[in-house]
Design a protein around this motif. Structure first.
Motif, PDB file in Angstrom:
ATOM      1  N   ILE A   6      53.379  15.688  72.423  1.00  0.00           N
ATOM      2  CA  ILE A   6      52.285  15.874  73.384  1.00  0.00           C
ATOM      3  C   ILE A   6      50.964  15.473  72.738  1.00  0.00           C
ATOM      4  O   ILE A   6      50.605  15.980  71.663  1.00  0.00           O
ATOM      5  N   LYS A   7      50.281  14.542  73.393  1.00  0.00           N
ATOM      6  CA  LYS A   7      48.926  14.231  72.925  1.00  0.00           C
ATOM      7  C   LYS A   7      47.980  15.015  73.828  1.00  0.00           C
ATOM      8  O   LYS A   7      47.886  14.754  75.035  1.00  0.00           O
ATOM      9  N   GLY A   8      47.328  15.989  73.241  1.00  0.00           N
ATOM     10  CA  GLY A   8      46.535  16.928  74.044  1.00  0.00           C
ATOM     11  C   GLY A   8      45.205  16.361  74.494  1.00  0.00           C
ATOM     12  O   GLY A   8      44.801  15.274  74.093  1.00  0.00           O
ATOM     13  N   GLY A   9      44.560  17.146  75.362  1.00  0.00           N
ATOM     14  CA  GLY A   9      43.187  16.806  75.738  1.00  0.00           C
ATOM     15  C   GLY A   9      43.050  16.095  77.070  1.00  0.00           C
ATOM     16  O   GLY A   9      41.936  15.787  77.483  1.00  0.00           O
ATOM     17  N   LYS A  10      44.159  15.820  77.744  1.00  0.00           N
ATOM     18  CA  LYS A  10      44.070  15.205  79.077  1.00  0.00           C
ATOM     19  C   LYS A  10      43.921  16.320  80.121  1.00  0.00           C
ATOM     20  O   LYS A  10      44.714  17.275  80.108  1.00  0.00           O
ATOM     21  N   ARG A  11      42.922  16.169  80.980  1.00  0.00           N
ATOM     22  CA  ARG A  11      42.711  17.176  82.019  1.00  0.00           C
ATOM     23  C   ARG A  11      43.807  17.006  83.080  1.00  0.00           C
ATOM     24  O   ARG A  11      43.988  15.899  83.601  1.00  0.00           O
ATOM     25  N   LEU A  12      44.544  18.042  83.402  1.00  0.00           N
ATOM     26  CA  LEU A  12      45.617  17.913  84.400  1.00  0.00           C
ATOM     27  C   LEU A  12      45.054  18.026  85.813  1.00  0.00           C
ATOM     28  O   LEU A  12      44.269  18.933  86.099  1.00  0.00           O
ATOM     29  N   CYS A  13      45.455  17.104  86.662  1.00  0.00           N
ATOM     30  CA  CYS A  13      44.985  17.094  88.056  1.00  0.00           C
ATOM     31  C   CYS A  13      46.123  16.680  88.964  1.00  0.00           C
ATOM     32  O   CYS A  13      46.933  15.828  88.589  1.00  0.00           O
ATOM     33  N   GLY A  14      46.155  17.218  90.146  1.00  0.00           N
ATOM     34  CA  GLY A  14      47.134  16.753  91.135  1.00  0.00           C
ATOM     35  C   GLY A  14      47.915  17.898  91.748  1.00  0.00           C
ATOM     36  O   GLY A  14      47.615  19.080  91.512  1.00  0.00           O
ATOM     37  N   GLY A 383      46.305  21.239  75.922  1.00  0.00           N
ATOM     38  CA  GLY A 383      44.845  21.375  75.824  1.00  0.00           C
ATOM     39  C   GLY A 383      44.328  21.185  74.406  1.00  0.00           C
ATOM     40  O   GLY A 383      43.119  21.232  74.182  1.00  0.00           O
ATOM     41  N   ALA A 384      45.244  20.991  73.449  1.00  0.00           N
ATOM     42  CA  ALA A 384      44.820  20.938  72.043  1.00  0.00           C
ATOM     43  C   ALA A 384      44.308  19.551  71.660  1.00  0.00           C
ATOM     44  O   ALA A 384      44.602  18.563  72.330  1.00  0.00           O
ATOM     45  N   GLU A 385      43.571  19.532  70.541  1.00  0.00           N
ATOM     46  CA  GLU A 385      43.080  18.242  70.058  1.00  0.00           C
ATOM     47  C   GLU A 385      44.177  17.602  69.203  1.00  0.00           C
ATOM     48  O   GLU A 385      44.689  18.224  68.275  1.00  0.00           O
ATOM     49  N   GLY A 386      44.564  16.370  69.529  1.00  0.00           N
ATOM     50  CA  GLY A 386      45.557  15.660  68.713  1.00  0.00           C
ATOM     51  C   GLY A 386      46.986  15.886  69.176  1.00  0.00           C
ATOM     52  O   GLY A 386      47.233  16.372  70.280  1.00  0.00           O
ATOM     53  N   MET A 387      47.905  15.490  68.284  1.00  0.00           N
ATOM     54  CA  MET A 387      49.342  15.442  68.618  1.00  0.00           C
ATOM     55  C   MET A 387      50.067  16.735  68.260  1.00  0.00           C
ATOM     56  O   MET A 387      49.899  17.232  67.154  1.00  0.00           O
ATOM     57  N   THR A 388      50.904  17.185  69.158  1.00  0.00           N
ATOM     58  CA  THR A 388      51.789  18.329  68.856  1.00  0.00           C
ATOM     59  C   THR A 388      53.230  17.876  69.051  1.00  0.00           C
ATOM     60  O   THR A 388      53.526  17.152  70.002  1.00  0.00           O
ATOM     61  N   ALA A 389      54.097  18.284  68.145  1.00  0.00           N
ATOM     62  CA  ALA A 389      55.538  18.071  68.347  1.00  0.00           C
ATOM     63  C   ALA A 389      56.167  19.450  68.504  1.00  0.00           C
ATOM     64  O   ALA A 389      56.049  20.301  67.621  1.00  0.00           O
ATOM     65  N   VAL A 390      56.777  19.673  69.670  1.00  0.00           N
ATOM     66  CA  VAL A 390      57.426  20.970  69.922  1.00  0.00           C
ATOM     67  C   VAL A 390      58.929  20.776  69.764  1.00  0.00           C
ATOM     68  O   VAL A 390      59.541  20.007  70.512  1.00  0.00           O
ATOM     69  N   SER A 391      59.538  21.458  68.800  1.00  0.00           N
ATOM     70  CA  SER A 391      61.005  21.411  68.708  1.00  0.00           C
ATOM     71  C   SER A 391      61.588  22.688  69.327  1.00  0.00           C
ATOM     72  O   SER A 391      60.844  23.576  69.730  1.00  0.00           O
TER      73      SER A 391
END
Ligand code: EPZ
Length: 419
Positions: A6-14, A383-391
């Protein structure tokens, strides 16, 4: 090993149509075992736990097919009464088949259920209640054997705690039993209402589901029907949390606002604007949000334990200090250490968590240890800054239908990585 990247920081809309509820689909599938012939469940979520429930039905001799969110069961010739240990271990809700198998065949052999690691999850209330209905239960080498020599007989059952699973098991066992069963201090969760609605559509006589006293008048037999699974209120709460972490604006379609009132109230207290026209929820979150007073998880209509983790993810970046008391499960804070890796300031002591809001979270490698904690990590990562890898994605897949596709459709940068 699969991971969500997940690359965070994109505002979710829709807008998004909320999936059918896992915690309803599973007991409903058990309920199908009691109906003669064919039953069709629509809006059935495509989840690993739902497939496990279908495999249990197959093992019992009931045909169960699944396609395009529709499960079709056919009980002609379903005479099985043994559930293998392997299937029982796959999920906690395998235990609701106990009541259904007893109701159908008058006997049942199974073992202790598995499930997420949330602390001890005994089944003593299920066993005590079934004994009151005339079931003789013995245990040996981890196998539980049940027989009801005189059939299921109605009884007055006072539950010491409004357990969701025990209430469902009693309903399933008693619905085709002899006479009247009264469940006092019954669970009031919307999923209980849904199970009663399915069974009533199949010819049952259940009154009061959704209230503390449920009255079941045993009927001779049930017939098949077509039924739509209720919307998943916890998936809805998860989307709301993602709107909060990303400062987004989401329309959740096909959800009953009343079922999530305790959760929307918390988001409103955080400063989100929530609007609930018929069968949908619109939530708009301008960041930063505010901390909230104490949240206490409680049986319905209180704040749901299943939404505790995702709401905590939203509170991690709210301004000020919030507190949560987890009153339902002993060990439901395993996501905390992972959120802390992402920069959250959260301290736990026993059943209490204190969340001191930080200005932002950072991407990290984190691990889901159970379903809702995993969803909280995804909401935080969005919502985080940068990349997260969730296992540990297999836990998330138990309850969320293709989570990466759902969030992707709302503008998130999220993908599943294999290997
Ligand atoms: C259901 O579990 C849900 N699962 C859980 O959702 C949910 O967290 C829980 O209800 C509470 O709302 C399904 O519906 C499949 P309980 P259940 O019996 O039925 C204790 C998720 O994330 N207890 O109401 O197992 C128990 O240990 C899952 O989707 C006994 O002591 O919950 C717990 O502390 C996780 N003895 C409390 O009661 C018993 O015999 C509530 O359990 C039964 C329960």
């Amino acid at each position: 090993m699969q991971r969500l990247i997940i690359k965070g920081g994109k505002r979710l809309c829709g807008e998004i149509k909320v999936q059918g509820a896992k915690n309803s689909a599973l007991p409903l599938l058990a309920g199908c075992l009691l109906a003669e012939g064919r039953t069709v469940l629509t809006r059935c979520p495509e989840l690993s736990d739902v497939f496990t429930a279908c495999r249990i039905l197959n093992e019992l001799g009931c045909k169960c097919s699944f396609r395009d969110n529709t499960a079709v069961t056919d009980t002609s010739g379903a005479e099985g009464f043994c559930i293998s240990e392997a299937l029982m271990r796959e999920m906690r809700s395998s235990i609701v088949f106990m009541g259904a198998v007893l109701g159908r065949t008058g006997k049942c052999e199974l073992s202790y259920p598995g499930g997420c690691e949330l602390g001890p999850r005994p089944i003593d209330m299920h066993i005590t209640a079934l004994r009151q209905l005339g079931v003789k239960i013995s245990e040996e080498h981890g196998r539980i054997s049940c027989v009801c020599p005189k059939g299921i007989r109605g009884a007055v059952i006072d539950l010491p705690f409004p357990s969701v699973g025990a209430t469902e098991n009693i309903m399933l066992a008693a619905v085709c039993g002899e006479g009247e069963t009264l469940i006092r201090n019954a669970a009031r969760e919307p999923e209980i209402r849904d199970l009663a609605a399915l069974l009533n559509r199949c010819g049952a006589d259940i009154r009061g589901a959704g209230c503390s006293t449920i009255r079941i008048n045993g009927v001779k037999s049930l017939h098949g029907c077509e039924y739509e699974v209720m919307p998943d209120r916890i998936a809805a709460a998860t989307y709301m949390a993602a709107a909060a972490t990303t400062g987004g604006e989401l329309g959740l379609l096909g959800v009953n606002c009343e079922d999530v009132r305790a959760v929307t109230a918390v988001f409103e207290e955080m400063g989100a604007a929530v609007y609930c026209p018929e069968n949908s929820i619109f939530i708009s979150c301008a960041r930063p949000l505010r901390a909230v007073r104490m949240i206490r998880t409680m049986p319905y209509p209180g704040f749901p334990t299943d939404a505790q983790a995702v709401v905590m993810a939203a509170l991690a970046t709210a301004r000020g200090s919030s507190m949560i008391a987890e009153n339902i499960f002993e060990c439901r804070y395993r996501h905390v250490d992972e959120l802390v890796r992402m920069g959250a300031d959260i301290k736990t002591s026993g059943r209490t968590a204190v969340i001191q809001g930080v200005s932002r979270l950072y991407g990290a490698n984190v691990m889901a240890h159970e379903l809702r904690g995993g969803a909280a990590l995804v909401a935080a990562a969005l919502g985080a800054e940068g990349m997260t890898a969730v296992s540990g994605v297999q836990y998330i897949d138990r309850g969320y239908e293709q989570i990466e596709r759902a969030f992707g459709s709302l503008g998130a940068d999220i993908r599943r990585a294999f290997g």
